[in-house]
Write an enzyme that holds these catalytic residues in place. Structure first.
Site, PDB file in Angstrom:
ATOM      1  N   GLU B  60       0.817  -1.225   0.000  1.00 14.90           N
ATOM      2  CA  GLU B  60       0.000   0.000   0.000  1.00 14.90           C
ATOM      3  C   GLU B  60       0.844   1.266   0.000  1.00 14.90           C
ATOM      4  O   GLU B  60       0.512   2.242  -0.679  1.00 14.90           O
ATOM      5  CB  GLU B  60      -0.952  -0.003   1.199  1.00 14.90           C
ATOM      6  N   HIS B 129     -11.445  -5.697   9.033  1.00 14.62           N
ATOM      7  CA  HIS B 129     -12.177  -5.496   7.775  1.00 14.62           C
ATOM      8  C   HIS B 129     -13.456  -4.711   8.015  1.00 14.62           C
ATOM      9  O   HIS B 129     -14.451  -4.886   7.296  1.00 14.62           O
ATOM     10  CB  HIS B 129     -12.504  -6.837   7.109  1.00 14.62           C
TER      11      HIS B 129
END
Lengths: 349, 337
Positions: B60, B129
């Site tokens: 990322e 998540h």
């Protein structure tokens, strides 16, 4: 806009097994060119010495990382670039890279003193300077973060098929940052035109390479990504220039990224506030006496028949330019307080 | 017009801007060949080529860093961070580079980057998540933060975000990708096709960033919400018969303070609703703004209904989620104050 090459990103079975670049050779010494390199290196040194003095006088505040000792790296590498095509990005020790581009010492020094006439309007400071006309993309204060940016610049060169490449500098300390390896992987995977130039000045602030790096031969750091690396004498501007030529041929030949490890040395502390207790005076003195890049170029020039009078004239000319920059930086006004809120977001100025 | 869920609307936004502007590239983990874990980028690689819609390594920080370099060179990258919970490795690049380069280069470098990321809970994702980290980005000068609540808004806001010359963090409430969620978790899910905001123009349109929408007019209390919580607020007000004015902020930075101020001055009561944890959540900023601007119009303290100050739990998801029960109690409290 030109379409990118259709093989992007190249599928694994089509990636070139490109072997390795040849061993670089020392750039042949030629009087006019070497004189130019000498002048640039001397300008960097005198500029940095003056910056150190201004810091001591309190005219430069905050952080200030001097490039003294490393001059041959920026000059040798950047002299080989195509200024209208290639982009350059570096970390916080960035004064020398800007001077090597021929950017006016006045606006660089004025940025160090935080004045409105500085190249970033005084809001960047020593570590954060840019020049879009020179395709110099900074000047970055976060160790290693610029390596990913350089990778993005290289992507854009490839996307535009403009024939340019990115020269992305970082230090031996930054070489241990995770995002460097994320970048290596992407650059090789996507065949990006980039030279990763590791300026190994032996110390990440106060920590020597050996104390921080499991593999201290930093040119090998790309091996598991299939990126070849070359180790270069970064104290010899002609050796650096020779390596730059090899690296440029490699990258422009469509072989993807390459790593250059420039073995160099900084004479001063990491920043102005660093007393450099982690190494001995003798160590520094030995490098200065035996390997100084400016003295070396001077000897080469003398070998080419350059006389003392000519060298003195250059010295005088540079001292004047640096004195002018210092005066300019001291006398220019500070930014208007209204500048505080400009350039945060587009259209909110 | 066609009927679209939020995923289709976001996909349509990509198709349109990529068609209009060669400088737009879309990248991220699983974005190219696979079309994205939630299928938002499906079909882009086939239509626009591997050099414009492509897969990245799982990296990322490297993804966002590369976007910053691309943007500096005139491209307009759209990165997908697969879950908002994965954005933390990229914080360095978002905060220190993307958000700040324009300022420290004195305007030389615009940063036309869009970072899309599915966020929020309600799907039993557990703590890695389900998070809602919008306040972290709202706190950073030099970023814009956008959160749509319907397919229509998602498309128009994403087009505006991609065309914007500043870096935009675009959080997509993944609980409502396929249908609005009103917080009644024991009821059957409803698809977007039954909701009027699933009527989405096929062509180009942009919704300006920084403009809120009054999605339910009312006189008794103002509810400030965004993302999934807009639906919870409206449904709860209807369910309880509360005359609440529900404002969908749509963009939290820049925030549409004029619309907020006008509404609170009218109703005299303000309730802030978000799924993120309470302490230093964006609701704290909203409460501060409202008291700064509307203090003498307030008839009750500003009420906050938020997630608890805990990690997002897996098995106790509905105990964490600030749903209709907690909102109903807050309505009662603020209206009786």
């Amino acid at each position: 806009m030109a379409q990118a090459a259709p093989e992007f990103p190249p599928p694994p079975d089509q990636r070139p097994d490109h072997g390795r670049p040849p061993e670089p050779t020392r750039h042949p010494a030629e009087r006019t060119e070497l004189l130019d390199f000498y002048r640039q290196m001397l300008l960097i040194r005198r500029f940095e010495e003056r910056a150190g003095q201004l810091y001591g006088l309190g005219l430069i505040g905050g952080f200030c990382h001097l490039y003294i000792g490393q001059e041959a790296v920026a000059v040798g590498l950047q002299s080989a670039l195509n200024g209208s095509l290639d982009s350059v990005i570096t970390g916080y020790r960035d004064h020398g890279h800007m001077l090597a581009y021929g950017i006016s010492p006045d606006v660089i020094m004025a940025e160090l003193t935080g004045r409105a006439a500085g190249i970033a309007g005084g809001k960047g400071g020593s570590m954060h300077m840019f020049s879009v006309p020179h395709r110099f993309y900074g000047g970055h204060g976060i160790v290693g973060a610029q390596v990913s940016l350089g990778t993005g610049l290289a992507f854009a060169h490839k996307y535009r098929s403009d024939g340019g490449l990115c020269l992305s500098y970082f230090g031996d300390g930054a070489a241990n940052q995770g995002q460097v390896y994320e970048s290596f992987n992407m650059a090789e995977l996507w065949g990006l035109p980039i030279i990763y130039a590791i300026e190994n000045n032996q110390y990440a602030m106060g920590t020597s390479v050996n104390r921080a790096s499991a593999e201290d031969q930093l040119y090998r750091r790309g091996e598991s990504f299939r990126i070849p690396g070359l180790q270069v004498d970064g104290m010899d501007v002609l050796a650096v220039r020779g390596a730059a030529t090899t690296a440029l041929e490699w990258v422009r030949g469509g072989n993807g990224p390459i790593i250059l490890e420039l073995k160099t040395y900084r004479y001063r502390g990491h920043s102005m506030s660093d007393p450099a207790k982690y190494r001995s005076r003798d160590e520094v003195q030995a490098v200065r006496e035996k390997s100084d890049p400016i003295e070396r170029a001077k000897r080469d020039l003398e070998g080419l028949g350059l006389g003392e009078a000519e060298l003195k004239a250059i010295d005088r000319e540079i001292r004047e330019a640096v004195a002018h920059a210092a005066d300019f930086a001291e006398q220019s006004p500070e930014p208007d307080p209204a500048e505080l809120y400009t350039d945060v977001l587009v259209g909110q100025d | 017009m066609s009927t679209m869920n939020m995923i289709e609307a976001l996909n349509s936004a990509h198709q349109i801007v990529m068609e209009r502007d060669d400088n737009v590239v879309t990248l991220g983990e699983d974005v190219g060949y696979f079309g994205g874990v939630f299928r938002v980028t499906a079909g882009l690689q086939k239509r626009f080529g591997k050099h414009r819609a492509f897969d990245t390594p799982i990296a990322e920080s490297g993804i966002v860093g590369a976007c910053v370099g691309m943007a500096a060179y005139g491209l307009r990258p759209v990165a997908e961070i697969q879950f908002a919970d994965y954005i933390y490795p990229a914080i360095d690049q978002i905060v220190s580079e993307a958000a700040r380069l324009r300022y420290r280069s004195s305007g030389d470098w615009p940063m036309p980057i869009t970072i899309r990321s599915p966020y929020g809970g309600g799907i039993f994702g557990g703590q890695t998540h389900s998070q809602s980290p919008e306040a972290l980005f709202a706190h950073v000068a030099g970023l814009k933060t956008v959160i749509p609540s319907t397919p229509y808004d998602a498309k128009g806001l994403l087009i505006a975000a991609i065309e914007d010359n500043d870096p935009v963090v675009f959080f997509e409430p993944k609980r409502i990708y396929n249908g609005p969620f009103e917080g009644f978790y024991d009821r059957p899910a409803s698809p977007w096709s039954k909701h009027p905001a699933s009527d989405v123009p096929e062509g180009y349109y942009a919704i300006p960033l920084g403009k809120a929408a009054v999605v339910r007019p009312g006189e008794a209390v103002t509810v400030l919400a965004y993302g999934t919580m807009v639906h919870v607020a409206r449904a709860t007000a209807e369910h309880l018969g509360v005359d609440a004015e529900v404002i969908d902020l749509r963009t939290i930075v820049p925030v549409d303070i004029e619309t907020i101020e006008e509404s609170v001055k009218k109703t005299g009561r303000c309730l802030v609703l978000h799924e993120a944890t309470r302490t230093a959540g964006f609701g704290a900023e909203l409460a501060a703004l409202v008291q700064e601007r509307c203090f003498y119009h307030l008839e009750a303290p500003v009420e906050r209904v938020t997630g608890w100050d805990t990690p997002y739990p897996h098995s106790l998801e509905w105990a964490y989620f600030p749903g209709p029960v907690r909102l109903g109690l807050a309505f009662k409290k603020i209206l009786e104050a």
